[in-house]
Scaffold this motif. Structure first.
Motif, PDB file in Angstrom:
ATOM      1  N   ARG A  60      10.796 -90.614  37.221  1.00 50.23           N
ATOM      2  CA  ARG A  60      10.476 -89.260  38.361  1.00 50.23           C
ATOM      3  C   ARG A  60      12.194 -89.089  38.348  1.00 50.23           C
ATOM      4  O   ARG A  60      12.331 -87.848  38.588  1.00 50.23           O
ATOM      5  CB  ARG A  60      10.334 -90.170  39.831  1.00 50.23           C
ATOM      6  N   GLU A  64      13.261 -85.242  37.689  1.00 48.57           N
ATOM      7  CA  GLU A  64      13.763 -84.322  38.852  1.00 48.57           C
ATOM      8  C   GLU A  64      15.291 -83.551  38.137  1.00 48.57           C
ATOM      9  O   GLU A  64      15.498 -82.763  38.615  1.00 48.57           O
ATOM     10  CB  GLU A  64      14.352 -85.117  39.806  1.00 48.57           C
ATOM     11  N   ARG A  84       7.501 -78.255  31.906  1.00 52.10           N
ATOM     12  CA  ARG A  84       8.486 -78.133  33.127  1.00 52.10           C
ATOM     13  C   ARG A  84       8.355 -76.759  33.375  1.00 52.10           C
ATOM     14  O   ARG A  84       8.543 -76.501  34.740  1.00 52.10           O
ATOM     15  CB  ARG A  84       9.707 -78.623  32.539  1.00 52.10           C
ATOM     16  N   ILE A  87       5.821 -76.186  36.186  1.00 50.60           N
ATOM     17  CA  ILE A  87       6.269 -76.766  37.441  1.00 50.60           C
ATOM     18  C   ILE A  87       7.332 -75.699  37.982  1.00 50.60           C
ATOM     19  O   ILE A  87       7.136 -75.367  39.293  1.00 50.60           O
ATOM     20  CB  ILE A  87       7.096 -78.051  37.330  1.00 50.60           C
ATOM     21  N   ARG A  92       4.942 -76.674  41.755  1.00 49.19           N
ATOM     22  CA  ARG A  92       4.409 -77.950  41.986  1.00 49.19           C
ATOM     23  C   ARG A  92       4.234 -78.969  41.042  1.00 49.19           C
ATOM     24  O   ARG A  92       4.295 -78.374  39.788  1.00 49.19           O
ATOM     25  CB  ARG A  92       2.754 -77.545  42.234  1.00 49.19           C
ATOM     26  N   LEU A  93       4.473 -79.992  41.126  1.00 51.24           N
ATOM     27  CA  LEU A  93       4.399 -81.201  40.454  1.00 51.24           C
ATOM     28  C   LEU A  93       3.116 -81.397  39.902  1.00 51.24           C
ATOM     29  O   LEU A  93       2.162 -81.260  40.599  1.00 51.24           O
ATOM     30  CB  LEU A  93       5.126 -82.643  40.876  1.00 51.24           C
ATOM     31  N   THR A  98       4.423 -89.722  38.348  1.00 53.05           N
ATOM     32  CA  THR A  98       5.616 -89.806  37.586  1.00 53.05           C
ATOM     33  C   THR A  98       6.711 -90.753  38.063  1.00 53.05           C
ATOM     34  O   THR A  98       7.768 -90.692  37.940  1.00 53.05           O
ATOM     35  CB  THR A  98       6.162 -88.599  37.538  1.00 53.05           C
TER      36      THR A  98
END
Length: 99
Positions: A60, A64, A84, A87, A92-93, A98
């Protein structure tokens, strides 16, 4: 009292998560495509990289980081460039966990 908000954060605080990554010490070629790699070869390499990420305790945090700095290449946090970018475009993830 000094205002320290503008000072850079200590490197250890900002990057210590990388010491715990499942990819640490592995060949980075597993996570970044060589020039001209396409099709099935690329999918196989990405699938192997994502399998390493799947068991990563800092997945995660890695994702990020990649989103924050807009990493243009490679597998980060179990996601490739296109994933990616989606996103970042939608904000939105994905529904997948994750860690």
């Amino acid at each position: 009292m000094s205002d320290v908000r503008r000072l850079p954060t200590p490197v250890a605080e900002a990057w210590d998560w990388q010491r715990h990554s499942a990819c640490r010490g592995r060949d980075s070629a597993r996570f970044f495509h060589p020039e001209g790699e396409r099709g099935a070869a690329r999918r196989r390499r990405e699938d192997r990289a994502k399998a390493i990420c799947a068991a990563c305790p800092v997945r995660r945090r890695c994702l990020e980081h990649a989103l924050q700095v807009r990493e243009p290449y490679g597998i980060w946090g179990g996601l490739g460039e296109g994933e990616r970018n989606r996103i970042l475009a939608t904000g939105r993830l994905p529904l997948q966990r994750t860690a």
